[in-house]
Structure formats: C-alpha cells, structure tokens
Design a protein around this motif. Structure first.
Motif, short mmCIF file in Angstrom:
data_model
loop_
_atom_site.label_atom_id
_atom_site.label_comp_id
_atom_site.label_asym_id
_atom_site.label_seq_id
_atom_site.Cartn_x
_atom_site.Cartn_y
_atom_site.Cartn_z
N LYS A 86 0.84 -1.20 0.00
CA LYS A 86 0.00 0.00 0.00
C LYS A 86 0.88 1.25 0.00
O LYS A 86 1.93 1.28 0.62
CB LYS A 86 -0.93 -0.04 1.20
N LEU A 87 0.42 2.28 -0.69
CA LEU A 87 1.15 3.54 -0.72
C LEU A 87 0.96 4.29 0.60
O LEU A 87 0.11 3.94 1.42
CB LEU A 87 0.72 4.38 -1.91
N ASP A 88 1.77 5.31 0.79
CA ASP A 88 1.86 6.00 2.08
C ASP A 88 0.74 7.03 2.23
O ASP A 88 0.71 8.02 1.48
CB ASP A 88 3.23 6.67 2.18
N PRO A 89 -0.16 6.86 3.19
CA PRO A 89 -1.23 7.85 3.38
C PRO A 89 -0.72 9.18 3.93
O PRO A 89 -1.47 10.17 3.94
CB PRO A 89 -2.18 7.16 4.36
N ASN A 90 0.52 9.21 4.39
CA ASN A 90 1.11 10.45 4.90
C ASN A 90 2.01 11.13 3.87
O ASN A 90 2.82 12.00 4.23
CB ASN A 90 1.92 10.16 6.17
N ALA A 91 1.88 10.75 2.61
CA ALA A 91 2.72 11.29 1.55
C ALA A 91 1.87 12.00 0.50
O ALA A 91 0.65 11.80 0.41
CB ALA A 91 3.55 10.19 0.90
N ARG A 291 5.61 14.73 5.21
CA ARG A 291 5.57 15.81 6.20
C ARG A 291 6.93 15.97 6.87
O ARG A 291 7.68 15.01 7.05
CB ARG A 291 4.49 15.53 7.24
N GLN A 292 7.23 17.21 7.24
CA GLN A 292 8.56 17.54 7.73
C GLN A 292 8.89 16.86 9.05
O GLN A 292 10.05 16.57 9.34
CB GLN A 292 8.68 19.05 7.88
N SER A 293 7.89 16.59 9.86
CA SER A 293 8.15 15.97 11.17
C SER A 293 7.40 14.66 11.30
O SER A 293 6.31 14.48 10.73
CB SER A 293 7.75 16.92 12.31
N GLN A 294 7.99 13.75 12.05
CA GLN A 294 7.37 12.45 12.32
C GLN A 294 7.65 12.07 13.77
O GLN A 294 8.79 12.11 14.22
CB GLN A 294 7.95 11.39 11.39
N LEU A 295 6.62 11.70 14.47
CA LEU A 295 6.73 11.27 15.85
C LEU A 295 6.34 9.80 15.93
O LEU A 295 5.26 9.41 15.50
CB LEU A 295 5.80 12.09 16.76
N GLY A 311 3.45 15.70 10.83
CA GLY A 311 2.98 17.08 10.79
C GLY A 311 4.00 17.97 10.11
O GLY A 311 5.10 17.56 9.75
N GLY A 312 3.65 19.24 9.93
CA GLY A 312 4.55 20.20 9.32
C GLY A 312 4.37 20.32 7.83
O GLY A 312 3.47 19.72 7.23
N ALA A 313 5.26 21.08 7.20
CA ALA A 313 5.19 21.34 5.77
C ALA A 313 5.59 20.10 4.97
O ALA A 313 6.26 19.19 5.47
CB ALA A 313 6.11 22.51 5.42
N TRP A 314 5.17 20.09 3.69
CA TRP A 314 5.60 19.02 2.80
C TRP A 314 7.08 19.20 2.45
O TRP A 314 7.52 20.31 2.14
CB TRP A 314 4.78 19.02 1.51
N VAL A 315 7.83 18.10 2.47
CA VAL A 315 9.24 18.10 2.10
C VAL A 315 9.45 17.03 1.04
O VAL A 315 9.11 15.86 1.25
CB VAL A 315 10.15 17.82 3.31
N GLN A 316 10.00 17.43 -0.11
CA GLN A 316 10.19 16.50 -1.22
C GLN A 316 11.32 15.52 -0.92
O GLN A 316 12.42 15.92 -0.52
CB GLN A 316 10.51 17.29 -2.48
#
Length: 515
Positions: A86-91, A291-295, A311-316
C-alpha cells in the motif's frame, strides 16, 4: 513527419547559461528516484519513484491524448503478504508539467491516499477477534466486502506553483465524490480470480477541470522496466564479447526484475490540457513528498498504520524525470540532494552532465581504455538530457533542467512499429520513429541501451555532428571515439520483449502471489 522546433546553432551558449546563472543556487536537504538509487530513499520504498513515462497515446483512437505514468514502490515480490504494498497515506505524490520551458511547474496532478480499515473480525468461542489478513474472502469488485483494508485516493489538479497555485478536485463519476478506489494488489488467483477484469473496473473516465474527458488508473502493475540489474552494478559483470555484440541482445542474461511488480499512477489527458499557446513541447517529472516531522508513538493505538504521527510542511524526498539520472549520473554525495531539488535549481548538478564519470567507469569495468569521449564539456549531453534536442523536443527559450521532454506535435508510432532504441534506432536504421526516448518515454523504449549510446557519444556519431535532421548537438567529433563501440554496447536484455497492454494503462497485469 514535421518536427516543430527551430534549430539552434549550438548548445554551448545554453551550457554557459546553465553554469553561470544557476551554479550558485542552494537547495534544501533532499532525496532521490528510480530503483533504490539514493541512500536515504532506499529506506522509504513507499515514496521511492522507480520510473516515469510520458508519451503520445498509441492506443487506437487515442492519439489526441498524452499518457503520464509514475511508478512507485520498487521491486515488489508478488507473494509479499500479509500486508502487500500500500502507498503511504502520509505522503503527497505528484506529476508535474512545464509547458513553457522555464523549468517550473505549470500544471501539477496531486495524488493522496487513505486506508479504509474495516476491522473485520470473526467470532472465536465467546470472543470476537480481529483477523490478521488484508482480506477475508474472494474479491471481485471495487471496495469488496471481503477487503479488510481498502485503499482510496484523491486526485487534484493545481495550476501554477504546486503549493500556492489554484487547486481543483477531480470527481469520481461513479459515486459523485472526490474519492476513488484503488484495486487490491494481486494477492493470488484464489482471492482475485480474473485480476485483469477486476483491475479494469478501476479505470475511471473523469472530467479533469480545465482539461475535459480524461482517464485515471492507480494500481499494481507488472514491472515494465527491463535491465540486467545485478551484473550491471557488479562492475558490469558480463563478457565484453557479449555486451558489445548487438546480435546477442537476448543471449546473455535474464531480465532481473521481470518477476517484480510496481504501483502505477497513470493519467491520460488531452494534449490541449498540457500545452500552452503555440509551444508544443512539454516537460514532465514526478515527485513524492512527506511531512517535515514524524513522531513515533511509543504506545500506538489500535487501528491500522498507527505507529507514527506526522505534521509540518511538505518536504520533497523523491524526484524522477529522465530515467537513470540519479543512479548513474549524479555523484554519490549529491544523490539525496538531487531528490529534494526542483528542476529550476539544477545548475548545481551541471558538472555531473558536462563531465560525466560513467564513460570512465565503463573503461575501467570493461578493460577497454580509450572508449570514453573526450569532447569535454559534454555539450551533447546537455542538449540530450537538459534542454531537449533542437528540431525534436527543445522548447523555445528553454531553461536547462533535468526532466522528460515530449514534443506533442510528433504523431505516435503504433506499438508494432516502435523502434526499441527510439530516436537512436531511427538514426541507425533509417526508420521514422521520433516519438520515443529521449523524446518522452514509452514503455517499449530500451532506455538503458539508449542512454549507453548517448553517454558514449553515439548520438554525435550517428547524427554527423548535428547536420542531419536539424539536430543541434554540440559534439566536436574529433574528440568522440571513432568506431562503433557506442552503438554496440548493451546490457544484454531486450526491453522490447517485455509484455505490455495495447492500451491504457499500458503496463501489464501484475504477477499474482500464487497461481
């Protein structure tokens, strides 16, 4: 066939502009594309772009369309249960189009995924217990009741900057919402009998705002890229007498990844949706961002895919335009940086193109000193890979940047008549197939062999230093090795024998986990 690009006298001025105007630009930290080609992205396969295709549709009756296919999640084993791929739902997965040659996106297609978790449970004794599988029975239709986890996705079109431009949702005509179903991966013939027909139920005829009637499909496909992968990266561990003999194109090795699957994001859109004004050449590339941050949750809640919070901004973190660039052109220290960069910042990577190391590495690996071209800096590669070829697919006023470029005014070639070596094949064989790589990329194009020919100076040799067909390659033929080494070199795997579908989504039905 008419070629709709004006000829330029030389790519040297473009090279000068590239190095002078862009060399000092800085980039944020990055990552990469293709089959695990960069250090960081190798640890995040769900957002690793493997291949990007862009071509005039050659399905019967569809020549007025351009097909875009972005593949992600490399080297999937068909038996990869119980979770599969499955692809990443956080991407955020994106396909970008530059339609005025300025190295910036003008249109972006954005895909985002979500997992619909049904929490299927069975009565066991006096308890109701959740099952451990992604399915509880046979699956024959979208969002079937037996799917314990059903992937869905949204599709938006953004005009202008990918983050600040005007965004419009593409609607699913089957349910009137912005959600589309993605087919289950091909678990096996007992769970999914007749997978081809099942997957076809997930091809959607949509009305993309500002584009009109289009098609979209997202789902698992059989890997369409053919390569002698293991021996190639083992210092080209193959007999020189074989890989320099074109008659042995199928004799030396099997396609290393023919038994693998990938996940495809496929669009077919009208040509007029992608072009602007009188410019017929478009540029395209695909990216993935997180997302820029991951907890990481120390005590994740019950549910599905709950171990992290983002959370945070999108980072390529992934980028792919022209194939093989990050694997065999960009130096190891900059592979992650390339993946985080945008085409408008490509000046910082110019030396890798103008002074490539691959020819020298091939001299070492093959024990064939003197085969590397010495026409440095390699203006012919700048033209082929950064600006497009004058007379074929170079847009007016182009800003040099790495992306696929497709001249939409060149008619598609039917599959049976397509040259495996694309433009190179046409030059060598006197054919007329200019609808293939490096003018866009079709599934049948043997991009490994074409790229080997190009990097070893073959386009200069075939094209007579830019005097044929209106090409404007900056070659200096006295510094390109004479002889036919460039034309003979191949990886011993024939891309043209890979099975494909005759129409959208073109890539073949994925291999099942069991038969």
């Amino acid at each position: 066939m008419s070629l709709h690009r004006p000829r330029l006298a030389s790519s040297a001025p473009l090279l000068t502009a590239l190095c002078a105007a862009l060399a000092g630009l800085a980039l944020p930290p990055a990552q990469a594309s293709s089959h695990r080609e960069a250090p960081s992205i190798a640890g995040s396969p769900r957002v690793d772009g493997t291949d990007f295709y862009m071509f005039r549709s050659y399905e019967a009756g569809r020549s007025g369309y351009v097909t875009l296919i972005a593949n992600y999640l490399p080297l999937q084993d068909a038996y990869g249960g119980p979770n599969y791929f499955k692809l990443d739902p956080n991407a955020l997965y994106e396909i970008h189009i530059d339609n005025n040659g300025d190295a910036r996106e003008d249109i972006t297609f954005q895909f985002q995924f979500r997992n619909a978790f049904k929490a299927t449970a069975l009565p066991i004794g006096n308890q109701t217990v959740a099952i451990p599988l992604t399915q509880s029975g046979q699956v024959t239709s979208p969002n079937a009741a037996a799917l314990n986890v059903n992937e869905k996705f949204t599709l938006n079109i953004v005009r202008g900057d990918r983050r600040t431009g005007a965004s419009s949702a593409v609607m699913n005509p089957k349910n009137g919402t912005a959600l589309f179903d993605k087919p289950s991966d091909n678990i096996g013939v007992k769970t999914l009998p007749g997978y081809a027909g099942y997957a076809a139920q997930h091809i959607y005829n949509v009305d993309i705002p500002g584009c009109g009637a289009s098609r979209v499909f997202v789902g698992q496909r059989q890997e369409g890229f053919a390569v002698n992968l293991g021996p190639i990266f083992d210092l080209v561990n193959a007999p020189v007498g074989v890989i320099t003999d074109p008659s042995l194109i199928n004799a030396a090795a099997a396609n290393s990844i023919q038994d693998k699957n990938v996940t495809s994001l496929a669009l077919e859109v009208p040509i007029g949706c992608l072009t602007q004004g009188g410019e017929t050449t478009i540029g395209g590339w695909t990216t993935a961002s997180v997302r820029q941050s991951q907890l990481v949750n120390a005590t994740p809640p019950s549910g599905y895919n709950t171990s992290t919070t983002t959370g945070g901004a999108w980072v390529q973190v992934s980028r792919l335009g022209m194939p093989l660039v990050n694997e065999v052109v960009i130096g190891l220290p900059d592979k992650d940086k390339f993946n985080a960069s945008m085409p408008s910042k490509d000046g910082q990577f110019a030396t890798y193109v103008t002074n490539p190391t691959l020819p020298a590495l091939l001299e070492i690996a093959l024990g064939l000193p003197g085969i590397a071209p010495t026409n440095l800096p390699r203006g012919d590669l700048v033209t082929t890979f950064l600006t497009g070829i004058p007379g074929v697919n170079q847009p007016a006023g182009v800003v040099p940047a790495e992306m696929l470029r497709l001249n939409t005014a060149i008619a598609p070639t039917p599959f049976a008549q397509q040259q495996r070596l694309g433009i190179v094949g046409s030059l060598l064989n006197g054919a007329s197939d200019f609808a293939g790589y490096p003018n866009g990329r079709r599934p049948k194009d043997d991009i490994v062999d074409i790229s080997l020919v190009a990097v070893m100076g073959g386009l200069c040799m075939a094209n007579g230093n830019g005097n044929a067909l209106g090409f404007g390659l900056d070659c200096n033929p006295s510094k390109v090795p004479l002889g036919a080494t460039a034309f003979k070199l191949h990886d011993a795997v024939d891309q043209a024998v890979v099975p494909f579908l005759p129409g959208f989504p073109y890539l073949n039905t994925p291999r099942p986990g069991s038969y």
